[in-house]
Every structure is written in structure tokens, then in C-alpha cells.
Design a protein around this motif. Structure first.
Motif, PDB file in Angstrom:
ATOM      1  N   PHE A 252      -6.185   1.968 -10.364  1.00 32.70           N
ATOM      2  CA  PHE A 252      -5.627   1.333 -11.554  1.00 32.70           C
ATOM      3  C   PHE A 252      -4.408   0.481 -11.204  1.00 32.70           C
ATOM      4  N   ILE A 253      -3.540   1.013 -10.340  1.00 30.95           N
ATOM      5  CA  ILE A 253      -2.354   0.263  -9.928  1.00 30.95           C
ATOM      6  C   ILE A 253      -2.755  -0.996  -9.172  1.00 30.95           C
ATOM      7  N   ILE A 254      -3.750  -0.900  -8.303  1.00 31.21           N
ATOM      8  CA  ILE A 254      -4.222  -2.079  -7.563  1.00 31.21           C
ATOM      9  C   ILE A 254      -4.794  -3.119  -8.519  1.00 31.21           C
TER      10      ILE A 254
ATOM     11  N   PHE B 177       0.628   9.301  -6.835  1.00 27.43           N
ATOM     12  CA  PHE B 177       0.766  10.752  -6.775  1.00 27.43           C
ATOM     13  C   PHE B 177      -0.515  11.449  -6.320  1.00 27.43           C
ATOM     14  N   GLY B 178      -1.239  10.819  -5.381  1.00 27.30           N
ATOM     15  CA  GLY B 178      -2.444  11.423  -4.818  1.00 27.30           C
ATOM     16  C   GLY B 178      -3.677  11.312  -5.687  1.00 27.30           C
ATOM     17  N   ASP B 179      -3.590  10.667  -6.811  1.00 20.44           N
ATOM     18  CA  ASP B 179      -4.730  10.517  -7.729  1.00 20.44           C
ATOM     19  C   ASP B 179      -5.440   9.198  -7.417  1.00 20.44           C
ATOM     20  N   GLU B 180      -6.711   9.292  -7.004  1.00 21.86           N
ATOM     21  CA  GLU B 180      -7.473   8.099  -6.613  1.00 21.86           C
ATOM     22  C   GLU B 180      -7.673   7.138  -7.780  1.00 21.86           C
TER      23      GLU B 180
ATOM     24  N   LYS C 189       0.809  -1.219   0.000  1.00 19.14           N
ATOM     25  CA  LYS C 189       0.000   0.000   0.000  1.00 19.14           C
ATOM     26  C   LYS C 189       0.845   1.274   0.000  1.00 19.14           C
ATOM     27  N   LYS C 190       1.914   1.294   0.758  1.00 17.35           N
ATOM     28  CA  LYS C 190       2.761   2.485   0.834  1.00 17.35           C
ATOM     29  C   LYS C 190       3.388   2.797  -0.524  1.00 17.35           C
TER      30      LYS C 190
END
Length: 59
Positions: free
Chosen positions: A45-47, A37-40, A29-30
Motif C-alpha cells: 500500500f505504501i509503495i 511494521f512487517g505487514d506485507e 525501501k528501508k
């Protein structure tokens, strides 16, 4: 499950263990937050890509 290695969690997650998948995401998560970069939307998308990558990876 905290004592299991990332490799073992990956194998369990690939077999359909949702708890193992959540544990992998929790451990990363970190790093995910840093690269979103703070974009939800980017965070989600990364998850999704992480989940997709775990399912396709050959352990």
C-alpha cells in the motif's frame, strides 16, 4: 542512475520512465519497510501511494 538526484528521478518517473520509478522505490525501501511494521499488505500500500504521489507531484 545512482548519481541522479531524487528530484531528477522524480521528473523522469513522472514522464513514464519505469527504471527511475524503481530506483526511487529502491532508495526508499528501508523507510518503507520501517513504516510497514512487517505487514506485507501495508508495504504494498505504501509503495502504491508513493507511485501515485510521484505521478501527481508538480516538479
Amino acid at each position: 542512475m545512482k548519481s541522479e538526484s531524487l528530484y531528477e528521478l522524480g521528473k523522469l518517473a513522472q514522464q513514464g520512465n519505469d527504471i527511475a520509478m524503481l530506483e526511487i522505490i529502491e532508495r526508499k525501501k528501508k523507510m518503507i519497510k520501517r513504516y510497514s511494521f512487517g505487514d506485507e499488505d501495508r508495504y504494498q500500500f505504501i509503495i502504491l501511494k508513493l507511485i501515485d504521489g510521484i505521478k501527481k507531484y508538480k516538479f
